[in-house]
Design an enzyme around this catalytic site. Sequence first.
Site, short mmCIF file in Angstrom:
data_model
loop_
_atom_site.label_atom_id
_atom_site.label_comp_id
_atom_site.label_asym_id
_atom_site.label_seq_id
_atom_site.Cartn_x
_atom_site.Cartn_y
_atom_site.Cartn_z
N ASP A 194 59.94 -41.20 -29.22
CA ASP A 194 58.86 -40.42 -29.82
C ASP A 194 57.55 -40.99 -29.31
O ASP A 194 57.48 -41.41 -28.17
CB ASP A 194 58.96 -40.43 -31.35
CG ASP A 194 58.40 -39.15 -31.97
OD1 ASP A 194 57.42 -38.60 -31.43
OD2 ASP A 194 58.95 -38.69 -32.99
N GLU A 195 56.54 -41.05 -30.13
CA GLU A 195 55.22 -41.45 -29.65
C GLU A 195 55.25 -42.83 -28.99
O GLU A 195 55.81 -43.77 -29.53
CB GLU A 195 54.21 -41.46 -30.80
CG GLU A 195 54.29 -40.27 -31.75
CD GLU A 195 53.91 -38.95 -31.10
OE1 GLU A 195 53.47 -38.94 -29.94
OE2 GLU A 195 54.06 -37.91 -31.76
#
Length: 446
Positions: free
Chosen positions: A216-217
């Site tokens: 993810d991020e």
Amino acid sequence: MPALPILALALAPLLVNGQLSGSVGPLTSAHSKAATKTCNVLDYGAVADNSTDIGSALSEAWDACSDGGLIYIPPGDYAMDTWVSLSGGKATAIILDGTIYRTGTDGGNMILVENSSDFELYSNSSSGAVQGFGYVYHREGDLDGPRILRLQDVSNFAVHDIILVDAPAFHFVMDDCSDGEVYNMAIRGGNSGGLDGIDVWGSNIWVHDVEVTNKDECVTVKGPANNILVESIYCNWSGGCAMGSLGADTDITDILYRNVYTWSSNQMYMIKSNGGSGTVNNTLLENFIGRGNRYSLDVDSYWSSMTAVDGDGVQLSNITFKNWKGTEADGAERGPIKVVCSDTAPCTDITIEDFAMWTESGDEQTYTCESAYGDGFCLEDSDSTTSYTTTQTVTTAPSGYSATTMAADLTTDFGTTASIPIPTIPTSFYPGLTAISPLASAATTA
């Protein structure tokens, strides 16, 4: 107690060039904090036996040193069964030279530092770590466990030379913080969405020399935010860097990302929204290298992974993408340039220059623009901002797309069902560049 091998730091916060609006970092050095008072967690009941809960000892040490002092967690293995909320610190530092292992099961944040100023968290040995054992949650399909580290309303701070591993949820969040510096970190998480590396919003913050593995991020700016500088970032089998998700009343300005290397990730950089309102402006994204990523330059104002927010859309303006090179996984399926803006809030003053990427699969790639105005590739150069959609197909590789790789590129992800090993912090986070600041371990042993 023997003298602590405290890293020698400047007495004044650091001022660097870029999008920062002023100095960043602690106002006083760890030396001066230690000279005021030192609180060793062993003196407050902590035991390095990987069984006794360190939570209460850390809280008591904080209470004793929060008006000025240094909290020391010596080398060793510590269990954390209860979370800590460390509030109201003034001129306080925490040295984490041991490893904290999550044993508790509460939600929230394992370590929350809030409403504090002149704060520093680091490891003298550059090996201090928090092991979240997130796989225990993830193998059951549960992504609602605790975050590892959250700073909330903290000013003049630094977090560096620590390792965060396998968070049950997010790894590191900076919430409404200011005048801070984050550097020399390794973050390693499971291969799933919802396991963010670094999320930051606030003012005048410098994030540099960080490696992130997750899905993810990598390092992501959220709103509101202004004067954020992110550089020398290694997204090593990650989700990739991003801005957003953006919603109602977005207010983001003066953002600079540079020297970002992204390998086998979802995107090199994504600006994501769906409806909403407000603005993003004065942003520069330069010196990006990508390999094996699903998306490269990805602006998506109709991002389907978020629920649409009321509003005509977030207005994006004065955004430049400069000096991007490398390869994408499949340029026909997901082209390296995608700038899809809201028909009711078109993007303006967008620039794409010195952009050379080519597909790893097949012999063509696409550039897609929608309601995006500016200069370069499929962007329309017009005073009019009527809605449009265009897709360009390219069958010849651009010159200069080949880029240097990193020797530490992972060959596989870490999954979600087994414990993730604690890595070491690298000394380079972008091809050809050494870390801006040496590791603390090098400074203390010099």
